[in-house]
Design a protein around this motif. Structure first.
Motif, PDB file in Angstrom:
ATOM      1  N   LYS A   1      63.601   6.293  15.817  1.00 57.67           N
ATOM      2  CA  LYS A   1      62.548   7.283  15.539  1.00 57.67           C
ATOM      3  C   LYS A   1      61.228   6.594  15.179  1.00 57.67           C
ATOM      4  O   LYS A   1      60.150   6.992  15.663  1.00 57.67           O
ATOM      5  N   GLN A   2      61.290   5.543  14.388  1.00 56.75           N
ATOM      6  CA  GLN A   2      60.083   4.821  13.974  1.00 56.75           C
ATOM      7  C   GLN A   2      59.401   4.169  15.174  1.00 56.75           C
ATOM      8  O   GLN A   2      58.166   4.250  15.329  1.00 56.75           O
ATOM      9  N   ILE A   3      60.202   3.535  16.028  1.00 51.15           N
ATOM     10  CA  ILE A   3      59.631   2.852  17.207  1.00 51.15           C
ATOM     11  C   ILE A   3      59.022   3.867  18.170  1.00 51.15           C
ATOM     12  O   ILE A   3      57.953   3.635  18.759  1.00 51.15           O
ATOM     13  N   THR A   4      59.677   5.000  18.311  1.00 45.45           N
ATOM     14  CA  THR A   4      59.146   6.066  19.189  1.00 45.45           C
ATOM     15  C   THR A   4      57.791   6.537  18.670  1.00 45.45           C
ATOM     16  O   THR A   4      56.855   6.766  19.453  1.00 45.45           O
ATOM     17  N   ASP A   5      57.681   6.661  17.352  1.00 48.09           N
ATOM     18  CA  ASP A   5      56.396   7.045  16.746  1.00 48.09           C
ATOM     19  C   ASP A   5      55.333   5.972  17.002  1.00 48.09           C
ATOM     20  O   ASP A   5      54.155   6.293  17.264  1.00 48.09           O
ATOM     21  N   HIS A   6      55.732   4.691  16.948  1.00 49.49           N
ATOM     22  CA  HIS A   6      54.806   3.579  17.220  1.00 49.49           C
ATOM     23  C   HIS A   6      54.283   3.634  18.658  1.00 49.49           C
ATOM     24  O   HIS A   6      53.100   3.382  18.915  1.00 49.49           O
ATOM     25  N   ILE A   7      55.183   3.963  19.575  1.00 45.75           N
ATOM     26  CA  ILE A   7      54.788   4.055  20.997  1.00 45.75           C
ATOM     27  C   ILE A   7      53.761   5.164  21.186  1.00 45.75           C
ATOM     28  O   ILE A   7      52.770   5.002  21.917  1.00 45.75           O
TER      29      ILE A   7
ATOM     30  N   ASN B   1      50.253  -2.555  27.422  1.00 45.31           N
ATOM     31  CA  ASN B   1      51.404  -2.819  28.288  1.00 45.31           C
ATOM     32  C   ASN B   1      52.373  -3.806  27.650  1.00 45.31           C
ATOM     33  O   ASN B   1      53.596  -3.624  27.708  1.00 45.31           O
ATOM     34  N   ARG B   2      51.813  -4.860  27.064  1.00 48.80           N
ATOM     35  CA  ARG B   2      52.653  -5.891  26.458  1.00 48.80           C
ATOM     36  C   ARG B   2      53.462  -5.318  25.274  1.00 48.80           C
ATOM     37  O   ARG B   2      54.670  -5.540  25.158  1.00 48.80           O
ATOM     38  N   MET B   3      52.795  -4.562  24.406  1.00 40.56           N
ATOM     39  CA  MET B   3      53.476  -4.003  23.238  1.00 40.56           C
ATOM     40  C   MET B   3      54.434  -2.872  23.626  1.00 40.56           C
ATOM     41  O   MET B   3      55.504  -2.705  23.029  1.00 40.56           O
ATOM     42  N   ASN B   4      54.056  -2.121  24.629  1.00 40.17           N
ATOM     43  CA  ASN B   4      54.900  -1.023  25.096  1.00 40.17           C
ATOM     44  C   ASN B   4      56.227  -1.550  25.644  1.00 40.17           C
ATOM     45  O   ASN B   4      57.307  -0.989  25.390  1.00 40.17           O
ATOM     46  N   ILE B   5      56.156  -2.644  26.402  1.00 35.74           N
ATOM     47  CA  ILE B   5      57.364  -3.273  26.951  1.00 35.74           C
ATOM     48  C   ILE B   5      58.275  -3.744  25.821  1.00 35.74           C
ATOM     49  O   ILE B   5      59.487  -3.552  25.841  1.00 35.74           O
ATOM     50  N   LYS B   6      57.660  -4.380  24.808  1.00 38.58           N
ATOM     51  CA  LYS B   6      58.439  -4.875  23.670  1.00 38.58           C
ATOM     52  C   LYS B   6      59.137  -3.724  22.933  1.00 38.58           C
ATOM     53  O   LYS B   6      60.334  -3.793  22.621  1.00 38.58           O
ATOM     54  N   PHE B   7      58.393  -2.643  22.660  1.00 35.71           N
ATOM     55  CA  PHE B   7      58.966  -1.513  21.941  1.00 35.71           C
ATOM     56  C   PHE B   7      60.128  -0.871  22.725  1.00 35.71           C
ATOM     57  O   PHE B   7      61.166  -0.528  22.159  1.00 35.71           O
ATOM     58  N   ASN B   8      59.935  -0.744  24.029  1.00 31.23           N
ATOM     59  CA  ASN B   8      60.986  -0.127  24.855  1.00 31.23           C
ATOM     60  C   ASN B   8      62.226  -1.005  24.931  1.00 31.23           C
ATOM     61  O   ASN B   8      63.358  -0.507  24.974  1.00 31.23           O
ATOM     62  N   ASN B   9      62.015  -2.324  24.936  1.00 36.42           N
ATOM     63  CA  ASN B   9      63.156  -3.254  24.913  1.00 36.42           C
ATOM     64  C   ASN B   9      63.917  -3.119  23.598  1.00 36.42           C
ATOM     65  O   ASN B   9      65.160  -3.149  23.566  1.00 36.42           O
ATOM     66  N   ASP B  10      63.160  -2.992  22.504  1.00 37.37           N
ATOM     67  CA  ASP B  10      63.790  -2.818  21.186  1.00 37.37           C
ATOM     68  C   ASP B  10      64.629  -1.543  21.154  1.00 37.37           C
ATOM     69  O   ASP B  10      65.753  -1.530  20.617  1.00 37.37           O
ATOM     70  N   ILE B  11      64.080  -0.458  21.709  1.00 39.02           N
ATOM     71  CA  ILE B  11      64.814   0.813  21.743  1.00 39.02           C
ATOM     72  C   ILE B  11      66.085   0.687  22.577  1.00 39.02           C
ATOM     73  O   ILE B  11      67.158   1.173  22.196  1.00 39.02           O
ATOM     74  N   GLU B  12      65.981  -0.008  23.718  1.00 41.49           N
ATOM     75  CA  GLU B  12      67.139  -0.200  24.597  1.00 41.49           C
ATOM     76  C   GLU B  12      68.245  -0.968  23.883  1.00 41.49           C
ATOM     77  O   GLU B  12      69.430  -0.612  23.958  1.00 41.49           O
ATOM     78  N   ASN B  13      67.849  -2.026  23.147  1.00 40.29           N
ATOM     79  CA  ASN B  13      68.831  -2.824  22.396  1.00 40.29           C
ATOM     80  C   ASN B  13      69.492  -1.995  21.295  1.00 40.29           C
ATOM     81  O   ASN B  13      70.699  -2.093  21.061  1.00 40.29           O
TER      82      ASN B  13
END
Length: 515
Positions: free
Chosen positions: A413-419, A437-449
């Motif tokens: 939930k926190q990462i989704t809010d960050h995105i 783009n760079r930060m968005n990729i990182k956040f989405n990778n974190d969510i996937e993990n």
């Protein structure tokens, strides 16, 4: 001087009978009846009697009863309805009123649209029987159509009751679906737990009544009329019906009762094989293993000795010769328990069987020794001990898994809010497109993990539930191996039946194959 008649107008409307036309409305009927009285000077209007929402298949209606009471008081001597069907649709009762009761009480009856006036030989009286039969057929045909529609809905998995089954309530967003009623969910769970421990339905009902737990009728506010001290008590029959209802394991079960006739409100129970059961329609309250075990226990407890003591082998014992159950009795001094063929006991004069009498305590010990011997030959006691210890250690950190799972939900939930915030920063040109783009990729990778870890934890928690069941089963086996008295719950899962022969030979039929 012309005779006048004290007249009552009777009005009835029922959607159940298909009275959905404007011509049958209360207002329309009243206008027609009052207009008729105004045109006939010998009729003196006294009062009106209305039954709105009552079927014509019977005469259990408040308005009609009030009318009959005033007839008895001689306040009324003439009754007018718009037509015969407004008075009622039951062929037999209608005929009895018009051809017997009304003439005996000097009551004049008028059905305007059917051209019936019992004071005169009107044309409608010649065809009275045919019209009564047609009205009766109309409601019978309507009843069949309604039943067909309801059955079709039930077969599609739609709930058709006006209130939920005890433990459930109708979904406010979809009246044809059930959701758990949290107010009484724990009562249902406790009821099954007690039954699984071997408590009889009578005992469970007694416990719930002593604790002043509202029974299903009281909880649903269904008690009508005079409320007695016993109306709020739990009934063993109610407990029995709840314990065998597959609705509690998520399988919608309907059609357990039916009316004896379209003319009667009386209901009878329907054989289990005729129930309409649609699987997996809603969230279960009870797991299938518990439901199955309780069902087996109910079968074993049925039609057996109802004394204070619950014998371990009650319901398992059968006569090898005649196939009937073997009962467990106590001697007059209560010092000895013995078994005897129930068929012989009840028909001893006819010599249909033999006593098959034997000491119950010795039999119970022999059965338990036999089970322990078989299991000890096929199960390594030490391995069970070690396995139980390993399972316990794994079960001890279940709470840690749940905590981690909860933390993962929070992080996602926190990462989704960050995105979302990141996207707003890009639109407001606070960050560049490249940074976004760079930060968005990182956040989405974190969510996937995190989602992958969540899936792993969910699977692990599911396996933990299975491990708990394994631990319970292993402990029960350990209990037998250590010669401690097992529960009836365990015996139900191990033994099908125990047959006793005339020569006192005991044959145990297990539910598993002995190699």
């Amino acid at each position: 001087m012309n005779k006048t008649y004290n007249t009552a107008i009777y009005i009835r409307l029922s959607r159940e009978d298909g009275d959905n036309l404007e011509s049958e409305s209360i207002t329309n009927q009243r206008d027609i009846l009052i207009n008729y009285i105004n045109k006939n000077k010998d009729l003196i209007y006294v009062d009106e009697y209305v039954d709105d929402g009552y079927t014509g298949s019977n005469f259990e209606r408040p308005g009609w009863k009030n009318l009959m009471r005033d007839v008895t008081k001689r306040k009324i001597n003439t009754i007018i309805t718009k037509d015969l069907s407004r008075m009622g649709r039951d062929y037999i009762t209608m005929g009895n009123y018009i051809e017997r009761e009304f003439p005996e009480k000097n009551i004049r009856y008028i059905a305007i649209n059917d051209d019936i006036d019992t004071l005169h030989e009107t044309p409608g009286l010649e065809y009275l029987q045919f019209k009564l039969m047609f009205n009766d057929f109309y409601i019978k045909d309507g009843s069949k159509k309604i039943k067909k529609v309801l059955r079709n809905k039930k077969e599609q998995g739609q709930y058709t009751g006006w209130k939920g089954i005890y433990g459930y309530k109708r979904d406010p967003n979809d009246k044809h679906k059930l959701i758990i009623d949290k107010n009484v969910k724990d009562v249902v769970i406790r009821m099954f737990k007690l039954a699984k421990k071997g408590y009889s339905s009578k005992k469970i009902a007694h416990i719930f009544s002593l604790e002043n737990i509202p029974n299903p009728s009281t909880y649903a506010n269904l008690i009508r009329g005079s409320k007695t001290k016993t109306s709020k008590l739990w009934c063993p029959r109610t407990i029995d019906e709840l314990l065998i209802n597959p609705t509690y394991i998520g399988h919608l079960t309907q059609g357990r009762r039916k009316k004896v006739s379209y003319k009667s409100k009386k209901e009878v129970r329907v054989p289990k094989e005729e129930w309409i059961i649609i699987k997996d329609t809603h969230e279960p309250i009870i797991d299938e293993e518990t439901f199955k075990t309780v069902g087996e226990l109910i079968k074993k407890n049925k039609n057996n000795f109802r004394g204070k003591n619950t014998h371990l082998l009650k319901g398992f014992l059968y006569c090898k010769e005649c196939g009937h159950s073997i009962g467990i009795n106590s001697s007059k001094d209560k010092k000895r328990r013995y078994c005897a063929c129930c068929y012989y006991t009840s028909h001893s004069k006819f010599k249909v069987c033999t006593p098959h009498s034997m000491n119950y305590d010795k039999l119970e010990k022999a059965v338990l020794d036999s089970i322990a011997k078989i299991i000890s030959e096929h199960v390594d006691y030490k391995k069970i001990e070690n396995k139980i210890e390993k399972i316990k250690k794994k079960n001890n950190y279940e709470d840690q898994l749940k905590t981690e799972l909860n933390n993962i939900e929070i992080k996602i939930k926190q990462i989704t809010d960050h995105i979302d915030k990141l996207y707003e920063d890009k639109l407001n040109e606070i960050i560049t497109l490249d940074q976004y783009n760079r930060m968005n990729i990182k956040f989405n990778n974190d969510i996937e993990n995190l989602k992958n870890r969540k899936e792993e934890l969910t699977k692990e928690l599911t396996s933990k539930a299975k491990l708990k069941n394994q631990e319970k089963t292993l402990n029960q086996i350990k209990q037998i191996l250590s010669f401690k008295k097992p529960s009836r719950e365990l015996l139900v899962n191990l033994i099908d039946k125990i047959e006793i022969s005339e020569d006192k030979t005991v044959e145990i039929n297990y539910k598993f194959n002995i190699i």
